[in-house]
Design an enzyme around this catalytic site. Structure first.
Site, short mmCIF file in Angstrom:
data_model
loop_
_atom_site.label_atom_id
_atom_site.label_comp_id
_atom_site.label_asym_id
_atom_site.label_seq_id
_atom_site.Cartn_x
_atom_site.Cartn_y
_atom_site.Cartn_z
N LYS A 48 0.80 -1.26 0.05
CA LYS A 48 0.07 -0.10 0.32
C LYS A 48 0.35 1.03 -0.29
O LYS A 48 2.06 1.09 0.29
CB LYS A 48 -0.98 0.38 1.09
N1 GLU Z 1 -6.84 -0.03 -4.05
C1 GLU Z 1 -8.35 -1.50 -3.85
C2 GLU Z 1 -8.24 -2.53 -2.76
O1 GLU Z 1 -7.93 -1.76 -1.70
C3 GLU Z 1 -6.80 -2.13 -4.98
C4 GLU Z 1 -6.16 -2.22 -4.32
C5 GLU Z 1 -5.49 -2.92 -5.83
O2 GLU Z 1 -6.54 -2.91 -6.92
O3 GLU Z 1 -3.81 -3.55 -5.94
O4 GLU Z 1 -7.72 -3.02 -2.57
#
Ligand code: GLU
Length: 422
Positions: free
Chosen positions: A112
């Site tokens: 993240k």
């Molecule tokens: N931000 C989204 C999540 O929390 C998508 C993450 C992604 O597609 O890599 O799952």
């Protein structure tokens, strides 16, 4: 001997993520060494960088990119632009991404990122400058084989296009697979923009089937009217559910007879307040969480359902569109009250599943039709739902515990079979 080197958590999100992990680790009987590996994030990059602002001054910003675990594949996870971003929050979100990818069985680890900023206070040019500089700062650890960012709170397809372009300019060729959630015109996939909301629809359908609740006319309240909540509300209304309440970060709107969700969709796009929209009575976010609905979908921030408000929750099912919306204390009380929680790492996995499809298409330079994307999403997420339900029945645990057992165990297996290097 196992030596713990990382400081202990401060933020609530990280406390929640670690408490959930510890419970799964206890249930799986993990040894101390394995626990230590999985409790900690593998790589944590903090960057401080300048951005030239429109008025000629230089703004100084702080951002992070954290990779929790790489045992099952490249790191994957979104990028958040928000004033509440902190290293601990990013760590928690990265950890959830590891379990999320594992529980739906796509070949990724978890990551993240985030920048401490209110993107609404920046001009488009400032946002582009900030994004390109942040992308450059984290370019040392991202890439299609290493770590693939995607949209999250405060970021969108345009931000992803700037990141892709920045990395491509550095490398001298178009590196489409370095981020997902891009515009379709720049290597994105059809179906990604609505994937998380569509995944929630499929999960609500499966939950309704599993528990014998007819979806036709089932009442739904959605907290959060952004790219996840608004799409989920719209698709659920089209599927025959009665969406009685939706809210944004200010307030919400409630109509016992059902809202005209299509008419409210412009509020999601132009971010105009739902409290000014017609078609229902106004409610606070607290009141929305307490509505007696069949399905409550928290699709906003972490920590929304907690010890102090959980007693007021009267929904039959909570389907978590947000990451970490329920604290462990609230979770235990919900279980006592007989309220089923379909956990975030399963319920909101539609986004990362379609990100995976986008990445596969980018790597192959071969693009699919939208129907194929949606069909495959349906297949992957319903299989994961059934795996989690089977685990819950087999072990006599909640859906969250079952999802954690499944996800954590897959990461443990990959770690064990790969061995400890050297
Ligand atoms: N931000 C989204 C999540 O929390 C998508 C993450 C992604 O597609 O890599 O799952």
């Amino acid at each position: 001997m196992v030596v713990e080197t990382q400081a202990e958590p401060a933020s609530d999100a990280l406390k929640t993520a670690l408490a959930q992990f510890d419970a799964a680790a206890d249930c799986l009987g993990l040894d101390e060494g394995m626990r230590m590996v999985l409790r900690h994030c593998k790589r944590e990059l903090a960057v401080h960088f300048p951005v030239r602002m429109d008025n000629g001054t230089i703004g100084e910003f702080t951002g992070y990119r954290v990779q929790h675990n790489l045992a099952r594949g490249p790191a994957k996870g979104g990028l958040r632009y928000n004033l509440n971003v902190s290293l601990d929050e990013v760590r928690a979100l990265a950890m959830w991404m590891t379990w999320k990818s594992a529980v739906v069985n796509i070949p990724y680890g978890g990551a993240k990122g985030g920048v401490i900023v209110n993107p609404k206070q920046l001009s488009v040019r400032e946002l582009e400058n900030l994004t390109r500089r942040y992308a450059t700062e984290i370019s040392i650890i991202i890439g299609p084989n290493e770590d693939i960012p995607a949209p999250d709170m405060g970021t969108d397809a345009q931000v992803m296009a700037w990141i892709m372009d920045t990395i491509s300019m550095h490398r001298g060729y178009t590196e489409a697979g370095v981020v997902t959630g891009k515009p379709v015109s720049a290597g994105g996939t059809l179906g990604r923009a609505e994937a998380t909301g569509r995944g929630l629809l499929y999960i609500v359908q499966e939950t309704a089937r599993q528990f014998g609740v007819p979806l036709q006319g089932a009442t739904v309240a959605v907290q959060g009217f952004g790219s996840v909540g608004a799409v989920a509300a719209q698709l659920l209304a089209r599927a025959g559910a009665k969406v009685v309440a939706v809210s944004d970060s200010g307030r919400g709107i409630y109509n016992e007879q059902g809202l005209d969700v299509d008419a409210l969709m412009p509020c999601s796009k132009d971010r105009s307040p739902l409290s000014e929209a017609p078609g229902g009575d106004h409610v606070t976010n607290g009141e929305l969480l307490a509505l007696p609905v069949d399905f409550l979908i928290p699709a906003a921030l972490e920590g929304q359902i907690h010890e102090r408000n959980v007693d007021s929750v009267r929904a039959r099912f909570i389907v978590e569109g947000a990451n970490g919306p329920t604290t462990p204390e609230a979770d235990a009380i919900l279980a006592d009250k007989g309220i089923f929680v379909v956990p975030d790492i399963l319920a909101n996995a539609g986004g990362v599943i379609v990100s995976y499809f986008e990445w596969v298409q980018d790597l192959q330079f071969y693009f699919w039709e939208e129907g194929e994307v949606n069909d495959r999403l349906h297949r992957v997420i319903t299989r994961a739902f059934r795996d989690v339900v089977a685990m819950a029945e087999q072990r006599g645990v909640s859906l969250r515990e079952a999802a954690m057992l499944l996800g954590v165990n897959r990461v443990v297996e990959a770690t064990r079979v790969r061995g400890i290097y050297p």
